[in-house]
Design a protein around this motif. Sequence first.
Motif, PDB file in Angstrom:
ATOM      1  N   UNK A 123       0.827  -1.197   0.000  1.00  0.00           N
ATOM      2  CA  UNK A 123       0.000   0.000   0.000  1.00  0.00           C
ATOM      3  C   UNK A 123       0.865   1.252   0.000  1.00  0.00           C
ATOM      4  N   UNK A 124       0.404   2.251  -0.728  1.00  0.00           N
ATOM      5  CA  UNK A 124       0.980   3.592  -0.638  1.00  0.00           C
ATOM      6  C   UNK A 124       0.108   4.391   0.318  1.00  0.00           C
ATOM      7  N   UNK A 125       0.707   4.920   1.377  1.00  0.00           N
ATOM      8  CA  UNK A 125      -0.047   5.625   2.413  1.00  0.00           C
ATOM      9  C   UNK A 125       0.418   7.071   2.450  1.00  0.00           C
ATOM     10  N   UNK A 126      -0.535   7.990   2.258  1.00  0.00           N
ATOM     11  CA  UNK A 126      -0.235   9.416   2.271  1.00  0.00           C
ATOM     12  C   UNK A 126      -1.033  10.076   3.399  1.00  0.00           C
ATOM     13  N   UNK A 127      -0.357  10.883   4.201  1.00  0.00           N
ATOM     14  CA  UNK A 127      -1.033  11.639   5.248  1.00  0.00           C
ATOM     15  C   UNK A 127      -1.562  12.942   4.674  1.00  0.00           C
ATOM     16  N   UNK A 128      -2.849  13.206   4.929  1.00  0.00           N
ATOM     17  CA  UNK A 128      -3.524  14.337   4.294  1.00  0.00           C
ATOM     18  C   UNK A 128      -4.069  15.358   5.289  1.00  0.00           C
ATOM     19  N   UNK A 129      -3.685  15.244   6.542  1.00  0.00           N
ATOM     20  CA  UNK A 129      -4.152  16.216   7.524  1.00  0.00           C
ATOM     21  C   UNK A 129      -4.282  15.575   8.888  1.00  0.00           C
ATOM     22  N   UNK A 130      -4.499  16.401   9.898  1.00  0.00           N
ATOM     23  CA  UNK A 130      -4.742  15.908  11.250  1.00  0.00           C
ATOM     24  C   UNK A 130      -5.970  16.598  11.823  1.00  0.00           C
ATOM     25  N   UNK A 131      -6.654  15.872  12.683  1.00  0.00           N
ATOM     26  CA  UNK A 131      -7.887  16.366  13.283  1.00  0.00           C
ATOM     27  C   UNK A 131      -7.906  15.997  14.758  1.00  0.00           C
ATOM     28  N   UNK A 132      -8.739  16.681  15.510  1.00  0.00           N
ATOM     29  CA  UNK A 132      -8.852  16.472  16.952  1.00  0.00           C
ATOM     30  C   UNK A 132     -10.040  15.557  17.229  1.00  0.00           C
ATOM     31  N   UNK A 133      -9.772  14.330  17.635  1.00  0.00           N
ATOM     32  CA  UNK A 133     -10.810  13.323  17.897  1.00  0.00           C
ATOM     33  C   UNK A 133     -11.819  13.227  16.740  1.00  0.00           C
ATOM     34  N   UNK A 134     -11.348  12.961  15.532  1.00  0.00           N
ATOM     35  CA  UNK A 134     -12.297  12.815  14.414  1.00  0.00           C
ATOM     36  C   UNK A 134     -13.196  11.606  14.624  1.00  0.00           C
ATOM     37  N   UNK A 135     -14.432  11.700  14.139  1.00  0.00           N
ATOM     38  CA  UNK A 135     -15.400  10.621  14.342  1.00  0.00           C
ATOM     39  C   UNK A 135     -15.977  10.096  13.039  1.00  0.00           C
ATOM     40  N   UNK A 136     -16.273  10.976  12.095  1.00  0.00           N
ATOM     41  CA  UNK A 136     -16.904  10.546  10.846  1.00  0.00           C
ATOM     42  C   UNK A 136     -16.437  11.420   9.699  1.00  0.00           C
ATOM     43  N   UNK A 137     -16.584  10.863   8.482  1.00  0.00           N
ATOM     44  CA  UNK A 137     -16.170  11.553   7.263  1.00  0.00           C
ATOM     45  C   UNK A 137     -17.151  11.218   6.157  1.00  0.00           C
ATOM     46  N   UNK A 138     -17.487  12.196   5.340  1.00  0.00           N
ATOM     47  CA  UNK A 138     -18.374  11.962   4.201  1.00  0.00           C
ATOM     48  C   UNK A 138     -17.899  12.799   3.024  1.00  0.00           C
ATOM     49  N   UNK A 139     -17.713  12.152   1.876  1.00  0.00           N
ATOM     50  CA  UNK A 139     -17.342  12.865   0.669  1.00  0.00           C
ATOM     51  C   UNK A 139     -18.554  13.550   0.059  1.00  0.00           C
ATOM     52  N   UNK A 140     -18.321  14.735  -0.500  1.00  0.00           N
ATOM     53  CA  UNK A 140     -19.336  15.492  -1.222  1.00  0.00           C
ATOM     54  C   UNK A 140     -19.110  15.312  -2.722  1.00  0.00           C
ATOM     55  N   UNK A 141     -20.094  15.652  -3.546  1.00  0.00           N
ATOM     56  CA  UNK A 141     -19.977  15.391  -4.987  1.00  0.00           C
ATOM     57  C   UNK A 141     -18.755  16.000  -5.657  1.00  0.00           C
ATOM     58  N   UNK A 142     -18.220  17.096  -5.117  1.00  0.00           N
ATOM     59  CA  UNK A 142     -17.064  17.737  -5.751  1.00  0.00           C
ATOM     60  C   UNK A 142     -15.730  17.150  -5.296  1.00  0.00           C
ATOM     61  N   UNK A 143     -15.769  16.072  -4.478  1.00  0.00           N
ATOM     62  CA  UNK A 143     -14.548  15.437  -4.016  1.00  0.00           C
ATOM     63  C   UNK A 143     -14.023  15.971  -2.702  1.00  0.00           C
ATOM     64  N   UNK A 144     -14.589  17.068  -2.204  1.00  0.00           N
ATOM     65  CA  UNK A 144     -14.245  17.537  -0.867  1.00  0.00           C
ATOM     66  C   UNK A 144     -14.955  16.656   0.154  1.00  0.00           C
ATOM     67  N   UNK A 145     -14.691  16.877   1.428  1.00  0.00           N
ATOM     68  CA  UNK A 145     -15.286  16.007   2.449  1.00  0.00           C
ATOM     69  C   UNK A 145     -15.597  16.804   3.703  1.00  0.00           C
TER      70      UNK A 145
END
Length: 381
Positions: free
Chosen positions: A42-64
Amino acid sequence: MRFNPILSALSPLALLLASCSAPTSAQNDPQPQAPSPEPAHLRIEDKGTFKEPWAMAFLPDGSALITEKAGRLKWWREGGPVVEVGGVPPVDYGGQGGLGDVMPAPDYATSHKVYLTWVEAGSSDTRGAVLGTAVLKPADAPKLEDLKMIWRQVPKVTGRGHFSHRIAISPDGKYLFLTSGERQKFTPAQDLSNNLGKVLRLNLDGTPAAGNPFAAKGGVAREIWSYGHRNLLGIKFDDQGRLWELEHGPAGGDELNLIEPGRNYGWPLVSDGDHYDGKAIPRHRTRPDLAAPAISWNPVIAPGDFIIYDGDLFKDWKGEVLIASFAAAGIVRVKIEGEKAKEVERIGLDNRIREIEQGPDGAIWVLEDGDPGRLRKLTPR
């Protein structure tokens, strides 16, 4: 308001189970097993850090959109700044409680409506999960507008665990399925007069959907799709339109279940694990009248969420369940075989994984549990 079960309706076994102590947060979310090297394939790329993240959802434009448990909603774009979204409702933060799931509505492209779950406080040190909708106004300073609360856990009870509050939209876009944990109170999961320990089927406006199996009972029973659940941390549809649910067991007994309307999935009457204090629980095989899991784990994997992969980047994984795991400190791959399932691989990522999502291009994205929790993108080498 405290939950007051109708004791006369409970069996001696249920009374015994209700008397067992609830687990602590640390017990419920075990620490990782010994770390393993990150996988070479696997190629693993770090894309940011968050404080106690819980959920993620992509939007139609590719943002989340990414939720942080303490009550912040972040709008993330690959290669761009992470922006905090205003208008987020106040949350009751602590233990397993806070801001929870997020999902765009089926008509998001035109309505910009999103669904959110969170925990709200009640009276006398009680609390419960809620579901709301809002319109996401994109701008340099994005915010939620027209926030409406459309569903609540009933009743609110004491404690800070087992809220669950994960969302799935049916493949036809007509119904919202929601998980509601039993709040570490055991017996509510078997009681159809409340919506704790249940999978719920709602209209998109939060009202009970027509045709639910217990509609004739009235009240919140009109919401219930299945019952006898513990702490449901994932819910997804497969490519056949079948609904799958993933939940924490006690000391052992994490489960992946194929959900069928009206079925009783057994908690706390049966489990493939035992209570944290060592008290035994009858196994699923002793009650063939109750729905058994497609697969269970003992010791636990402590799931955070899961996806059923349908992308093209990982062709060999198509149709498989990929589970974000705390105890395995990575991803657990599970192959569905009819109505059953089997584990095929554990992919070590050296940290508790809270959330897993599939990106628009088929990449796999994970969020680590904790502060900081990294957002990581996984693609094949």
